[in-house]
Design a protein around this motif. Structure first.
Motif, mmCIF file in Angstrom:
data_model
loop_
_atom_site.group_PDB
_atom_site.id
_atom_site.type_symbol
_atom_site.label_atom_id
_atom_site.label_comp_id
_atom_site.label_asym_id
_atom_site.label_seq_id
_atom_site.Cartn_x
_atom_site.Cartn_y
_atom_site.Cartn_z
ATOM 1 N N ASN A 1 -3.012 3.107 -2.330
ATOM 2 C CA ASN A 1 -3.480 2.006 -3.170
ATOM 3 C C ASN A 1 -2.480 0.867 -3.058
ATOM 4 O O ASN A 1 -1.285 1.095 -2.904
ATOM 5 C CB ASN A 1 -3.555 2.425 -4.645
ATOM 6 N N ILE A 2 -2.963 -0.354 -3.194
ATOM 7 C CA ILE A 2 -2.073 -1.500 -3.304
ATOM 8 C C ILE A 2 -1.513 -1.461 -4.721
ATOM 9 O O ILE A 2 -2.278 -1.448 -5.690
ATOM 10 C CB ILE A 2 -2.831 -2.828 -3.067
ATOM 11 N N GLU B 1 0.862 -1.172 0.000
ATOM 12 C CA GLU B 1 0.000 0.000 0.000
ATOM 13 C C GLU B 1 0.907 1.233 0.000
ATOM 14 O O GLU B 1 1.794 1.365 0.840
ATOM 15 C CB GLU B 1 -0.882 -0.022 1.246
#
Length: 163
Positions: free
Chosen positions: A47-48, A26
């Motif tokens: 965000n991953i 992340e």
């Protein structure tokens, strides 16, 4: 998570044993680079994401782009960014990105709801007038044939619209 193009690319890469250059974490910034050229994207919320080497690794033959960035969002969406780190030859960079998008590794093509981007990072100050017309035609072709947003960025310029 519902299937989307970014997740489909992730699953395909994992099934073929392709390891990410930058592992799935992340993050709010992801950067890729080589030979003095750098692409980076910053997002408002984590965000991953991961990055993969395409040239010489995922695709060994023919013209292909340098890197792939995949970001998975928490709302069943994702973003896939194809990156070509280039000096000045915009036409060749367009060919490399287009050949990558057309490769069977990236089939089926993304739908209109998927966020697919192609980025050319140049070492110069931007395309000359002849390259501008080539770029404008390529933008239309990429949107029509690959549901993909094509843009040129200067080396080190953050990509604010990718993810």
């Amino acid at each position: 998570m519902a299937d989307n193009y970014a997740k489909s690319c992730k699953d395909r890469f994992e099934s073929k044993g392709f390891e990410p250059e930058q592992p799935w974490l992340e993050r709010t910034v992801i950067s890729v680079g080589e030979k003095g050229k750098k692409y980076s994207v910053q997002v408002a919320r984590p965000n991953i994401s991961a990055s993969f080497q395409i040239d010489g690794h995922a695709i060994k033959d023919g013209a292909k782009c340098d890197k792939l960035v995949i970001a998975l969002h928490g709302d069943d969406r994702g973003t896939t960014v194809f990156v070509e780190l280039k000096g000045k030859d915009i036409a060749h960079a367009i060919d490399q990105l287009e050949n990558t998008l057309a490769n069977n590794l990236f089939r089926p093509l993304p739908s209109k709801k998927d966020m697919v981007r192609a980025r050319i990072v140049t070492g110069g100050c931007g395309p000359a007038s002849a390259a501008k017309s080539i770029m404008e035609r390529a933008k239309i072709r990429f949107r029509k044939n690959y549901n993909c947003d094509l843009r040129i960025l200067k080396n080190g310029q953050p990509d604010k619209d990718a993810i």
